[in-house]
Design a protein around this motif. Structure first.
Motif, PDB file in Angstrom:
ATOM      1  N   LEU A 146       6.672  13.750  29.428  1.00  0.00           N
ATOM      2  CA  LEU A 146       7.866  13.142  28.856  1.00  0.00           C
ATOM      3  C   LEU A 146       7.514  11.933  27.975  1.00  0.00           C
ATOM      4  O   LEU A 146       6.821  11.017  28.429  1.00  0.00           O
ATOM      5  N   PRO A 147       8.020  11.884  26.756  1.00  0.00           N
ATOM      6  CA  PRO A 147       7.846  10.669  25.952  1.00  0.00           C
ATOM      7  C   PRO A 147       8.448   9.452  26.646  1.00  0.00           C
ATOM      8  O   PRO A 147       7.942   8.331  26.504  1.00  0.00           O
ATOM      9  N   GLU A 148       9.517   9.691  27.413  1.00  0.00           N
ATOM     10  CA  GLU A 148      10.221   8.587  28.083  1.00  0.00           C
ATOM     11  C   GLU A 148       9.367   7.912  29.151  1.00  0.00           C
ATOM     12  O   GLU A 148       9.624   6.762  29.524  1.00  0.00           O
ATOM     13  N   ILE A 149       8.339   8.615  29.655  1.00  0.00           N
ATOM     14  CA  ILE A 149       7.518   8.027  30.718  1.00  0.00           C
ATOM     15  C   ILE A 149       6.370   7.183  30.153  1.00  0.00           C
ATOM     16  O   ILE A 149       5.791   6.342  30.857  1.00  0.00           O
ATOM     17  N   LYS A 150       6.052   7.345  28.885  1.00  0.00           N
ATOM     18  CA  LYS A 150       4.865   6.703  28.325  1.00  0.00           C
ATOM     19  C   LYS A 150       4.875   5.176  28.433  1.00  0.00           C
ATOM     20  O   LYS A 150       3.817   4.574  28.680  1.00  0.00           O
ATOM     21  N   PRO A 151       6.033   4.510  28.291  1.00  0.00           N
ATOM     22  CA  PRO A 151       6.010   3.051  28.476  1.00  0.00           C
ATOM     23  C   PRO A 151       5.634   2.605  29.884  1.00  0.00           C
ATOM     24  O   PRO A 151       5.241   1.453  30.088  1.00  0.00           O
ATOM     25  N   GLY A 169       1.077  29.131  29.023  1.00  0.00           N
ATOM     26  CA  GLY A 169       1.093  30.409  28.341  1.00  0.00           C
ATOM     27  C   GLY A 169       1.341  30.248  26.853  1.00  0.00           C
ATOM     28  O   GLY A 169       2.243  29.500  26.443  1.00  0.00           O
ATOM     29  N   SER A 170       0.569  30.940  26.026  1.00  0.00           N
ATOM     30  CA  SER A 170       0.737  30.842  24.579  1.00  0.00           C
ATOM     31  C   SER A 170       2.049  31.452  24.111  1.00  0.00           C
ATOM     32  O   SER A 170       2.525  31.136  23.010  1.00  0.00           O
ATOM     33  N   GLN A 171       2.663  32.308  24.956  1.00  0.00           N
ATOM     34  CA  GLN A 171       3.929  32.957  24.602  1.00  0.00           C
ATOM     35  C   GLN A 171       5.128  32.294  25.284  1.00  0.00           C
ATOM     36  O   GLN A 171       6.211  32.883  25.335  1.00  0.00           O
ATOM     37  N   ASP A 172       4.941  31.112  25.810  1.00  0.00           N
ATOM     38  CA  ASP A 172       6.014  30.406  26.515  1.00  0.00           C
ATOM     39  C   ASP A 172       7.127  30.040  25.528  1.00  0.00           C
ATOM     40  O   ASP A 172       6.903  29.298  24.579  1.00  0.00           O
ATOM     41  N   ASN A 173       8.331  30.573  25.756  1.00  0.00           N
ATOM     42  CA  ASN A 173       9.457  30.261  24.866  1.00  0.00           C
ATOM     43  C   ASN A 173      10.444  29.291  25.495  1.00  0.00           C
ATOM     44  O   ASN A 173      11.524  29.065  24.952  1.00  0.00           O
ATOM     45  N   VAL A 174      10.096  28.744  26.652  1.00  0.00           N
ATOM     46  CA  VAL A 174      10.918  27.715  27.298  1.00  0.00           C
ATOM     47  C   VAL A 174      10.340  26.340  26.983  1.00  0.00           C
ATOM     48  O   VAL A 174      11.036  25.457  26.467  1.00  0.00           O
ATOM     49  N   LEU A 175       9.076  26.156  27.311  1.00  0.00           N
ATOM     50  CA  LEU A 175       8.337  24.949  26.932  1.00  0.00           C
ATOM     51  C   LEU A 175       7.104  25.422  26.158  1.00  0.00           C
ATOM     52  O   LEU A 175       6.148  25.919  26.749  1.00  0.00           O
ATOM     53  N   GLN A 176       7.160  25.290  24.863  1.00  0.00           N
ATOM     54  CA  GLN A 176       6.108  25.839  24.007  1.00  0.00           C
ATOM     55  C   GLN A 176       4.743  25.241  24.336  1.00  0.00           C
ATOM     56  O   GLN A 176       4.629  24.099  24.778  1.00  0.00           O
ATOM     57  N   VAL A 177       3.706  26.022  24.047  1.00  0.00           N
ATOM     58  CA  VAL A 177       2.344  25.607  24.371  1.00  0.00           C
ATOM     59  C   VAL A 177       1.945  24.340  23.625  1.00  0.00           C
ATOM     60  O   VAL A 177       1.022  23.623  24.046  1.00  0.00           O
ATOM     61  N   GLN A 178       2.652  24.008  22.550  1.00  0.00           N
ATOM     62  CA  GLN A 178       2.359  22.766  21.829  1.00  0.00           C
ATOM     63  C   GLN A 178       2.487  21.559  22.749  1.00  0.00           C
ATOM     64  O   GLN A 178       1.772  20.552  22.570  1.00  0.00           O
ATOM     65  N   TYR A 179       3.375  21.633  23.734  1.00  0.00           N
ATOM     66  CA  TYR A 179       3.509  20.527  24.688  1.00  0.00           C
ATOM     67  C   TYR A 179       2.200  20.299  25.448  1.00  0.00           C
ATOM     68  O   TYR A 179       1.830  19.158  25.743  1.00  0.00           O
ATOM     69  N   ALA A 180       1.515  21.383  25.760  1.00  0.00           N
ATOM     70  CA  ALA A 180       0.229  21.255  26.453  1.00  0.00           C
ATOM     71  C   ALA A 180      -0.809  20.632  25.531  1.00  0.00           C
ATOM     72  O   ALA A 180      -1.572  19.740  25.947  1.00  0.00           O
ATOM     73  N   TYR A 181      -0.849  21.084  24.265  1.00  0.00           N
ATOM     74  CA  TYR A 181      -1.791  20.495  23.306  1.00  0.00           C
ATOM     75  C   TYR A 181      -1.547  18.995  23.167  1.00  0.00           C
ATOM     76  O   TYR A 181      -2.492  18.195  23.157  1.00  0.00           O
ATOM     77  N   ASP A 182      -0.272  18.622  23.056  1.00  0.00           N
ATOM     78  CA  ASP A 182       0.074  17.206  22.892  1.00  0.00           C
ATOM     79  C   ASP A 182      -0.347  16.393  24.115  1.00  0.00           C
ATOM     80  O   ASP A 182      -0.845  15.264  23.991  1.00  0.00           O
ATOM     81  N   ALA A 183      -0.137  16.968  25.308  1.00  0.00           N
ATOM     82  CA  ALA A 183      -0.500  16.260  26.540  1.00  0.00           C
ATOM     83  C   ALA A 183      -2.011  16.067  26.622  1.00  0.00           C
ATOM     84  O   ALA A 183      -2.487  14.990  27.006  1.00  0.00           O
ATOM     85  N   VAL A 184      -2.766  17.099  26.271  1.00  0.00           N
ATOM     86  CA  VAL A 184      -4.230  16.994  26.294  1.00  0.00           C
ATOM     87  C   VAL A 184      -4.697  15.865  25.375  1.00  0.00           C
ATOM     88  O   VAL A 184      -5.537  15.035  25.759  1.00  0.00           O
ATOM     89  N   ASN A 185      -4.149  15.804  24.181  1.00  0.00           N
ATOM     90  CA  ASN A 185      -4.544  14.744  23.239  1.00  0.00           C
ATOM     91  C   ASN A 185      -4.169  13.365  23.755  1.00  0.00           C
ATOM     92  O   ASN A 185      -4.951  12.405  23.629  1.00  0.00           O
ATOM     93  N   TYR A 186      -2.987  13.252  24.345  1.00  0.00           N
ATOM     94  CA  TYR A 186      -2.550  11.960  24.886  1.00  0.00           C
ATOM     95  C   TYR A 186      -3.458  11.526  26.039  1.00  0.00           C
ATOM     96  O   TYR A 186      -3.880  10.364  26.103  1.00  0.00           O
ATOM     97  N   LEU A 187      -3.759  12.454  26.934  1.00  0.00           N
ATOM     98  CA  LEU A 187      -4.591  12.113  28.091  1.00  0.00           C
ATOM     99  C   LEU A 187      -5.992  11.694  27.660  1.00  0.00           C
ATOM    100  O   LEU A 187      -6.568  10.752  28.217  1.00  0.00           O
ATOM    101  N   LYS A 188      -6.534  12.384  26.681  1.00  0.00           N
ATOM    102  CA  LYS A 188      -7.865  12.009  26.182  1.00  0.00           C
ATOM    103  C   LYS A 188      -7.849  10.597  25.600  1.00  0.00           C
ATOM    104  O   LYS A 188      -8.807   9.833  25.789  1.00  0.00           O
ATOM    105  N   ALA A 189      -6.757  10.244  24.934  1.00  0.00           N
ATOM    106  CA  ALA A 189      -6.631   8.892  24.382  1.00  0.00           C
ATOM    107  C   ALA A 189      -6.539   7.841  25.480  1.00  0.00           C
ATOM    108  O   ALA A 189      -6.859   6.672  25.254  1.00  0.00           O
TER     109      ALA A 189
END
Length: 225
Positions: A146-151, A169-189
């Motif tokens: 959640l963006p709301e939790i980041k602060p 899942g790459s075919q997830d149409n409820v929460l798209q896989v882009q959310y996972a990519y974004d989380a991975v990048n945030y966690l690495k930072a």
């Protein structure tokens, strides 16, 4: 900080005792998705590593018969809009539940893991990233951060020992896989090195996903002996 005003009653839960008995077993808390219940994730319990005390929690918000959530979410705009107050209340409720559980179950307080699907994965991020001293590791399956939790996220030094496993899942149409990519990048930072597995699946937990998660949990807990 959990205050008496914020604290909610203890959440309902189901238990699978460890199949391999130790003095104080590691704890694995299972968190279901929106509209589900504690039975959903508990159905996976017998497939999970035998050393864990497995606890499957029911979300605090009742949506209908046998239908619960941690917070309400609106998808009508094409993207998830959360009830932020409920999401924060649920985060506090899970932390309070963990404290209450210490009085009812025997487990190693230094080896507490969260494993959540969808909204349960969201809550796993929210709890662990804000209170990393209380959580050893998390498994996030088809969730998002959640963006709301980041602060509220702890500083990098406090997060340095947190273990994170992400599956999506790459075919997830409820929460798209882009959310996972974004989380991975945030966690690495934030100085965290998550293990990420992507599958040719929709919004679900497949046998392959569960098998890989089980292997990771086994490796993590055995490496701490």
């Amino acid at each position: 900080m959990i205050t008496s005003q914020e604290a909610k009653p203890t959440l309902f839960y189901l238990v699978r005792p460890p199949k391999i008995q130790t003095g104080k077993p590691p704890l694995l808390i299972l968190l279901h998705g929106v509209g589900g219940n504690e039975q959903d994730m508990f159905s996976l319990a017998n497939s999970l590593p035998e050393k864990f005390l497995v606890v499957s929690v029911r979300g605090p918000l009742t949506l209908g018969p046998d239908s619960y959530a941690y917070f309400r979410v609106d998808f009508s705009t094409g993207r998830p809009i959360i009830n932020e107050k409920e999401a924060e209340s649920a985060r506090v409720s899970i932390l309070r539940f963990l404290e209450d559980l210490k009085q009812k179950e025997t487990f190693d307080e230094k080896k507490v893991y969260l494993m959540g699907f969808s909204q349960g994965g969201i809550m796993s991020y929210s709890v662990a990233l804000t209170e990393p001293e209380k959580i050893k590791g998390i498994v996030v399956m088809s969730g998002r951060l959640l963006p709301e939790i980041k602060p509220l996220v702890a500083i990098n030094e406090r997060l340095s020992k947190l273990k994170v496993y992400i599956s999506h899942g790459s075919q997830d149409n409820v929460l798209q896989v882009q959310y996972a990519y974004d989380a991975v990048n945030y966690l690495k930072a934030k100085g965290i090195s998550p293990l990420f597995h992507e599958y040719l699946e929709s919004h679900t937990i497949s046998e392959a996903m569960l098998k890989d998660v089980t292997i990771w949990l086994d490796q993590i807990v055995n490496s701490q002996q």
